[in-house]
Scaffold this motif. Structure first.
Motif, PDB file in Angstrom:
ATOM      1  N   CYS A 156       0.919  -1.185   0.001  1.00  0.00           N
ATOM      2  CA  CYS A 156      -0.103  -0.136   0.130  1.00  0.00           C
ATOM      3  C   CYS A 156       0.852   1.028  -0.046  1.00  0.00           C
ATOM      4  N   ARG A 157       0.322   2.197  -0.235  1.00  0.00           N
ATOM      5  CA  ARG A 157       0.971   3.545  -0.117  1.00  0.00           C
ATOM      6  C   ARG A 157       0.325   4.661   0.709  1.00  0.00           C
ATOM      7  N   LEU A 158       1.152   5.474   1.363  1.00  0.00           N
ATOM      8  CA  LEU A 158       0.380   6.663   2.201  1.00  0.00           C
ATOM      9  C   LEU A 158       0.822   8.014   1.680  1.00  0.00           C
ATOM     10  N   LEU A 159      -0.114   8.652   1.342  1.00  0.00           N
ATOM     11  CA  LEU A 159       0.112   9.910   0.708  1.00  0.00           C
ATOM     12  C   LEU A 159      -0.493  11.050   1.850  1.00  0.00           C
ATOM     13  N   PRO A 160       0.692  11.848   2.248  1.00  0.00           N
ATOM     14  CA  PRO A 160       0.450  12.775   3.497  1.00  0.00           C
ATOM     15  C   PRO A 160      -0.534  13.914   2.907  1.00  0.00           C
TER      16      PRO A 160
END
Length: 142
Positions: free
Chosen positions: A59-63
């Motif tokens: 998964c990825r996290l976008l601030p």
């Protein structure tokens, strides 16, 4: 199992994340490659779960202004229903708390809503289309 993360789009971890996403979203779900890889890649923290150096899920996290937006959650088909997604999300939450973020939001495919609800996410608003797939906004306060 080991879960690693990176913000470097040249790292092997990122390249493993892209391979998983391509298999799940592009090949399996028919999402156009142009929609899968976007302008936010370099702004995200990319997570990959490994078992004996084999990449299994990502998964990825976008601030964002008030927290982190979880995106591109994917587990390779042979490894689903083994609690791998839960382990990835627990690591994402740990990381987010460490960064002092207060909330995680995500766009859940309708079929995945029960998975996220079991982990404390709440649905918000009406369904919408994203990449041709029905989604709902969800969030969890940390």
């Amino acid at each position: 199992m080991e879960i690693l993360h990176t913000g470097d789009t040249l790292s092997p971890i990122y390249l493993d994340a892209v391979k998983i996403r391509h298999e799940v979203f592009v090949k399996e779900q028919g999402v156009p490659l142009t929609a899968e890889i976007d302008q936010d890649e370099a702004n995200c923290v990319h997570f990959v779960a490994y078992e004996e150096k084999t990449p299994l899920g990502t998964c990825r996290l976008l601030p964002e202004k008030n927290g982190m937006h979880l995106q591109r959650m994917a587990v390779l088909k042979p490894y689903r229903n083994q609690h791998l997604g839960k382990e990835i999300l627990l690591e994402v939450e740990r990381f987010s708390k460490e960064q002092h973020w207060k909330k995680i939001t995500l766009h859940a495919q309708i079929s995945a809503i029960p998975f996220y609800e079991k982990l404390g996410f709440q649905t918000l608003g009406e369904p919408f289309l994203e990449a041709g797939i029905d989604h709902k906004l969800m969030e969890k306060n940390l």
